[in-house]
Design a protein around this motif. Structure first.
Motif, PDB file in Angstrom:
ATOM      1  N   ALA A 147       2.767 -12.460  -9.780  1.00 36.34           N
ATOM      2  CA  ALA A 147       3.495 -11.940  -8.613  1.00 36.34           C
ATOM      3  C   ALA A 147       3.962 -10.517  -8.870  1.00 36.34           C
ATOM      4  O   ALA A 147       3.998  -9.688  -7.946  1.00 36.34           O
ATOM      5  N   GLY A 148       4.331 -10.214 -10.108  1.00 37.05           N
ATOM      6  CA  GLY A 148       4.739  -8.865 -10.466  1.00 37.05           C
ATOM      7  C   GLY A 148       3.577  -7.889 -10.418  1.00 37.05           C
ATOM      8  O   GLY A 148       3.724  -6.733  -9.993  1.00 37.05           O
ATOM      9  N   LYS A 149       2.406  -8.345 -10.842  1.00 36.93           N
ATOM     10  CA  LYS A 149       1.216  -7.486 -10.805  1.00 36.93           C
ATOM     11  C   LYS A 149       0.816  -7.176  -9.362  1.00 36.93           C
ATOM     12  O   LYS A 149       0.467  -6.035  -9.029  1.00 36.93           O
ATOM     13  N   TYR A 150       0.874  -8.188  -8.495  1.00 33.30           N
ATOM     14  CA  TYR A 150       0.557  -7.958  -7.088  1.00 33.30           C
ATOM     15  C   TYR A 150       1.570  -7.007  -6.463  1.00 33.30           C
ATOM     16  O   TYR A 150       1.206  -6.131  -5.674  1.00 33.30           O
ATOM     17  N   ALA A 151       2.857  -7.179  -6.804  1.00 33.49           N
ATOM     18  CA  ALA A 151       3.908  -6.331  -6.247  1.00 33.49           C
ATOM     19  C   ALA A 151       3.710  -4.875  -6.668  1.00 33.49           C
ATOM     20  O   ALA A 151       3.813  -3.956  -5.836  1.00 33.49           O
ATOM     21  N   MET A 152       3.430  -4.658  -7.943  1.00 32.69           N
ATOM     22  CA  MET A 152       3.228  -3.299  -8.430  1.00 32.69           C
ATOM     23  C   MET A 152       2.007  -2.665  -7.750  1.00 32.69           C
ATOM     24  O   MET A 152       2.042  -1.490  -7.360  1.00 32.69           O
ATOM     25  N   ALA A 153       0.939  -3.444  -7.611  1.00 25.11           N
ATOM     26  CA  ALA A 153      -0.271  -2.932  -6.955  1.00 25.11           C
ATOM     27  C   ALA A 153       0.021  -2.522  -5.514  1.00 25.11           C
ATOM     28  O   ALA A 153      -0.441  -1.468  -5.046  1.00 25.11           O
ATOM     29  N   ALA A 154       0.804  -3.346  -4.805  1.00 26.46           N
ATOM     30  CA  ALA A 154       1.121  -3.052  -3.410  1.00 26.46           C
ATOM     31  C   ALA A 154       1.995  -1.802  -3.294  1.00 26.46           C
ATOM     32  O   ALA A 154       1.742  -0.931  -2.453  1.00 26.46           O
ATOM     33  N   LEU A 155       3.007  -1.706  -4.146  1.00 34.41           N
ATOM     34  CA  LEU A 155       3.907  -0.554  -4.101  1.00 34.41           C
ATOM     35  C   LEU A 155       3.160   0.727  -4.467  1.00 34.41           C
ATOM     36  O   LEU A 155       3.414   1.798  -3.897  1.00 34.41           O
ATOM     37  N   ASP A 156       2.236   0.623  -5.402  1.00 34.60           N
ATOM     38  CA  ASP A 156       1.442   1.777  -5.799  1.00 34.60           C
ATOM     39  C   ASP A 156       0.529   2.212  -4.646  1.00 34.60           C
ATOM     40  O   ASP A 156       0.413   3.402  -4.342  1.00 34.60           O
ATOM     41  N   LYS A 157      -0.106   1.243  -4.020  1.00 36.28           N
ATOM     42  CA  LYS A 157      -1.014   1.550  -2.900  1.00 36.28           C
ATOM     43  C   LYS A 157      -0.245   2.195  -1.736  1.00 36.28           C
ATOM     44  O   LYS A 157      -0.769   3.085  -1.042  1.00 36.28           O
ATOM     45  N   LEU A 158       0.991   1.788  -1.557  1.00 38.35           N
ATOM     46  CA  LEU A 158       1.812   2.311  -0.465  1.00 38.35           C
ATOM     47  C   LEU A 158       2.520   3.615  -0.841  1.00 38.35           C
ATOM     48  O   LEU A 158       3.234   4.201  -0.023  1.00 38.35           O
ATOM     49  N   GLY A 159       2.350   4.042  -2.104  1.00 38.15           N
ATOM     50  CA  GLY A 159       2.900   5.314  -2.546  1.00 38.15           C
ATOM     51  C   GLY A 159       4.375   5.315  -2.865  1.00 38.15           C
ATOM     52  O   GLY A 159       5.010   6.382  -2.835  1.00 38.15           O
ATOM     53  N   VAL A 160       4.951   4.157  -3.194  1.00 34.86           N
ATOM     54  CA  VAL A 160       6.397   4.107  -3.478  1.00 34.86           C
ATOM     55  C   VAL A 160       6.715   3.614  -4.893  1.00 34.86           C
ATOM     56  O   VAL A 160       7.892   3.549  -5.264  1.00 34.86           O
ATOM     57  N   TRP A 161       5.703   3.275  -5.679  1.00 31.71           N
ATOM     58  CA  TRP A 161       5.964   2.702  -6.997  1.00 31.71           C
ATOM     59  C   TRP A 161       6.757   3.659  -7.888  1.00 31.71           C
ATOM     60  O   TRP A 161       7.737   3.250  -8.526  1.00 31.71           O
ATOM     61  N   GLN A 162       6.378   4.900  -7.946  1.00 33.84           N
ATOM     62  CA  GLN A 162       7.056   5.846  -8.835  1.00 33.84           C
ATOM     63  C   GLN A 162       8.536   6.002  -8.490  1.00 33.84           C
ATOM     64  O   GLN A 162       9.366   6.208  -9.373  1.00 33.84           O
ATOM     65  N   SER A 163       8.874   5.873  -7.236  1.00 35.47           N
ATOM     66  CA  SER A 163      10.266   6.055  -6.815  1.00 35.47           C
ATOM     67  C   SER A 163      11.153   4.859  -7.149  1.00 35.47           C
ATOM     68  O   SER A 163      12.381   4.985  -7.161  1.00 35.47           O
ATOM     69  N   VAL A 164      10.545   3.684  -7.424  1.00 34.94           N
ATOM     70  CA  VAL A 164      11.352   2.486  -7.693  1.00 34.94           C
ATOM     71  C   VAL A 164      11.105   1.896  -9.078  1.00 34.94           C
ATOM     72  O   VAL A 164      11.794   0.950  -9.470  1.00 34.94           O
ATOM     73  N   GLU A 165      10.144   2.438  -9.810  1.00 37.75           N
ATOM     74  CA  GLU A 165       9.776   1.843 -11.101  1.00 37.75           C
ATOM     75  C   GLU A 165      10.984   1.687 -12.020  1.00 37.75           C
ATOM     76  O   GLU A 165      11.140   0.659 -12.697  1.00 37.75           O
ATOM     77  N   SER A 166      11.880   2.673 -12.041  1.00 40.55           N
ATOM     78  CA  SER A 166      13.047   2.608 -12.931  1.00 40.55           C
ATOM     79  C   SER A 166      14.091   1.614 -12.455  1.00 40.55           C
ATOM     80  O   SER A 166      15.017   1.276 -13.191  1.00 40.55           O
ATOM     81  N   LYS A 167      13.947   1.134 -11.239  1.00 41.35           N
ATOM     82  CA  LYS A 167      14.909   0.188 -10.671  1.00 41.35           C
ATOM     83  C   LYS A 167      14.442  -1.269 -10.772  1.00 41.35           C
ATOM     84  O   LYS A 167      15.149  -2.184 -10.357  1.00 41.35           O
ATOM     85  N   VAL A 168      13.252  -1.468 -11.326  1.00 42.98           N
ATOM     86  CA  VAL A 168      12.669  -2.817 -11.363  1.00 42.98           C
ATOM     87  C   VAL A 168      13.369  -3.699 -12.401  1.00 42.98           C
ATOM     88  O   VAL A 168      13.582  -3.299 -13.549  1.00 42.98           O
ATOM     89  N   ALA A 169      13.749  -4.896 -11.969  1.00 41.71           N
ATOM     90  CA  ALA A 169      14.243  -5.935 -12.880  1.00 41.71           C
ATOM     91  C   ALA A 169      13.107  -6.940 -13.029  1.00 41.71           C
ATOM     92  O   ALA A 169      12.907  -7.801 -12.166  1.00 41.71           O
ATOM     93  N   GLY A 170      12.318  -6.808 -14.096  1.00 35.90           N
ATOM     94  CA  GLY A 170      11.153  -7.671 -14.307  1.00 35.90           C
ATOM     95  C   GLY A 170      11.567  -9.029 -14.835  1.00 35.90           C
ATOM     96  O   GLY A 170      12.160  -9.130 -15.905  1.00 35.90           O
ATOM     97  N   ALA A 171      11.282 -10.081 -14.082  1.00 35.61           N
ATOM     98  CA  ALA A 171      11.681 -11.440 -14.444  1.00 35.61           C
ATOM     99  C   ALA A 171      10.520 -12.192 -15.086  1.00 35.61           C
ATOM    100  O   ALA A 171       9.354 -11.842 -14.903  1.00 35.61           O
TER     101      ALA A 171
END
Length: 266
Positions: free
Chosen positions: A157-181
């Motif tokens: 689920a984390g891999k899919y989420a990262m892929a989606a955020l990256d595709k949408l162009g927002v991953w870099q802006s939230v990467e430091s805020k991620v709480a990986g469970a």
């Protein structure tokens, strides 16, 4: 002296009788043991639906299926390290491929069982609709809070989420805020308990927790297809494993999966 001889004869006869009884008992077949339980290693996101399906399987067959839930990667590693199990249901194709490459599944039993979607969730009392589109300002929505999601390096689920955020162009802006469970259910709990304002989970998990609400659904083309493959493990000797797989693919089990929001693949 005569009494002594008589006593010896009686003792000898008794000993012979006991020996005969013991030998006769040893020759009897051993009592039948209880039927072996079927052990299923399954992705954490399957818990509610699979628990219900397993209960139905037991009612119908009289056999017991016991499920162990965790992140797919953690389960695959346990299987690789010889953990005893009969069936594996992964939340992504990659971890099933991982086991297949090591000849740890029976290749001819493998199939794609289910499909899923990922959604953005928020604590129910604070949830507001979010339009998920290229460049949407997720960082502003999070503020000083964390984005709960599965660990991107190991949890599907984390891999899919990262892929989606990256595709949408927002991953870099939230990467430091991620709480990986450690699992998608653990990420869900962070949001449900108010410890993270938003999280990304499967839509089936959102449906299972009344403490969260769906704020938005990620476009299907923003991430790889979310497929749940299933297979019997190479080391399984359980004669009921094949029948169990047939049951999971049957109309009798379909209702349990669709009720949780899964799409059944046939």
């Amino acid at each position: 002296m005569q009494n002594r001889r008589q006593w010896m004869k009686l003792a000898t006869a008794a000993t012979a009788a006991i020996a005969a009884l013991w030998l006769g008992a040893a020759a009897l077949p051993a009592p039948a043991t209880a039927a072996e339980k079927l052990t299923v290693f399954a992705a954490a996101s399957l818990k509610d639906a699979l628990d219900a399906a397993n209960a139905a399987w037991t009612r119908e067959s009289g056999k017991e299926a016991v499920a162990s839930y965790a992140a797919s990667g953690a389960l695959a590693k346990q299987i690789e390290n010889a953990a005893p199990a009969d069936v594996f249901i992964s939340a992504d194709i990659a971890w099933m491929d991982y086991l297949a490459e090591k000849n740890l599944i029976k290749a001819d039993t493998r199939s794609n069982l289910l499909a899923n979607r990922i959604v953005l969730v928020a604590e129910k009392a604070k949830a507001k609709p979010v339009e998920i589109k290229p460049g949407f300002d997720l960082a502003a929505l999070l503020g000083d809070g964390k984005l709960a999601m599965g660990e991107p390096k190991s949890v599907p689920a984390g891999k899919y989420a990262m892929a989606a955020l990256d595709k949408l162009g927002v991953w870099q802006s939230v990467e430091s805020k991620v709480a990986g469970a450690e699992s998608v259910r653990a990420a869900l709990a962070l949001v449900s308990r108010g410890e993270a304002p938003y999280g990304i989970v499967y839509q089936t998990d959102a449906a299972a927790d009344k403490g969260v609400a769906v704020a938005g659904t990620f476009p299907a083309d923003s991430h790889p297809p979310i497929i749940y493959p299933v297979a019997i493990l190479a080391e399984s000797k359980n004669p009921d494993a094949a029948a169990y797989l047939d049951f999971l693919k049957s109309d009798k089990a379909t209702a349990f999966f669709t009720a949780q929001g899964f799409t059944v693949l046939k």
